[in-house]
Design an enzyme around this catalytic site. Sequence first.
Site, short mmCIF file in Angstrom:
data_model
loop_
_atom_site.label_atom_id
_atom_site.label_comp_id
_atom_site.label_asym_id
_atom_site.label_seq_id
_atom_site.Cartn_x
_atom_site.Cartn_y
_atom_site.Cartn_z
N ASN A 243 3.73 -0.37 -4.55
CA ASN A 243 2.88 -1.37 -3.89
C ASN A 243 1.41 -1.13 -4.22
O ASN A 243 0.96 0.01 -4.35
CB ASN A 243 3.13 -1.44 -2.37
CG ASN A 243 3.07 -0.11 -1.66
OD1 ASN A 243 3.39 0.93 -2.23
ND2 ASN A 243 2.66 -0.12 -0.41
N ILE A 244 0.69 -2.23 -4.38
CA ILE A 244 -0.73 -2.18 -4.72
C ILE A 244 -1.48 -3.04 -3.70
O ILE A 244 -1.28 -4.27 -3.66
CB ILE A 244 -0.98 -2.70 -6.16
CG1 ILE A 244 -0.13 -1.91 -7.17
CG2 ILE A 244 -2.46 -2.62 -6.50
CD1 ILE A 244 -0.12 -2.50 -8.58
N GLU A 245 -2.28 -2.37 -2.89
CA GLU A 245 -2.98 -3.08 -1.81
C GLU A 245 -4.38 -3.50 -2.25
O GLU A 245 -4.85 -3.13 -3.33
CB GLU A 245 -3.03 -2.17 -0.57
CG GLU A 245 -1.61 -1.86 -0.08
CD GLU A 245 -1.55 -1.09 1.22
OE1 GLU A 245 -2.56 -0.51 1.65
OE2 GLU A 245 -0.45 -1.08 1.80
N GLU B 191 8.57 -3.93 -5.02
CA GLU B 191 9.71 -4.65 -5.61
C GLU B 191 9.23 -5.71 -6.59
O GLU B 191 9.77 -5.87 -7.68
CB GLU B 191 10.53 -5.35 -4.53
CG GLU B 191 11.17 -4.44 -3.52
CD GLU B 191 10.31 -4.20 -2.29
OE1 GLU B 191 9.08 -3.98 -2.44
OE2 GLU B 191 10.86 -4.22 -1.19
N1 THU Z 1 5.74 -3.20 1.11
C1 THU Z 1 6.43 -3.08 -0.05
O1 THU Z 1 5.90 -2.63 -1.06
N2 THU Z 1 7.73 -3.46 -0.05
C2 THU Z 1 8.40 -3.92 1.05
O2 THU Z 1 9.57 -4.27 0.94
C3 THU Z 1 7.73 -4.01 2.34
C4 THU Z 1 6.29 -3.76 2.34
C5 THU Z 1 4.35 -2.73 1.16
C6 THU Z 1 3.31 -3.80 1.30
C7 THU Z 1 2.17 -3.01 1.94
O3 THU Z 1 1.42 -2.38 0.90
C8 THU Z 1 2.85 -1.93 2.74
O4 THU Z 1 4.18 -1.88 2.26
C9 THU Z 1 2.86 -2.19 4.24
O5 THU Z 1 3.30 -3.46 4.52
#
Ligand code: THU
Length: 127
Positions: free
Chosen positions: A42-44, A55
């Site tokens: 995940n990249i925020e 994903e």
């Molecule tokens: N996130 C994912 O990468 N995959 C998921 O299936 C659920 C949420 C991430 C998004 C965000 O960076 C963090 O988790 C918290 O929501």
Amino acid sequence: MKNEDLIKIAIDSMKRAYAPYSGFPVGAVIITKSGKIFTGSNIENSSYGLTICAERVAIFSAISSGEREIEKLVVVADTPEPVSPCGACRQVMSEFGDFEVILANLAGKYIKTRVSELLPYAFKLER
Ligand code: THU
């Protein structure tokens, strides 16, 4: 490749997450029908809504590399129970078929499911 080995690859990818806002790193890995591996984390963003889930990074990496046939997707996070993908990711998964999905946590617990079970009655652009 064994699920346990794929989970290890997803955990490595989880370590590369950029999640300074949520503190919730997620890792994902895809194996294609041709046997290729694509990872995602995940990249925020400081504009929170621009965040992208692990994903989707893995799926977009595979698709933009020319792959179209996904064999399996593995997703892992440090959760008490195996992590469950968000609705947006389920819709993106359904675009690329009804493949196997492994939901895992760091304790080694995992659930085997598939896209059609995660998103029954998925939207398809049919006219
Ligand atoms: N996130 C994912 O990468 N995959 C998921 O299936 C659920 C949420 C991430 C998004 C965000 O960076 C963090 O988790 C918290 O929501």
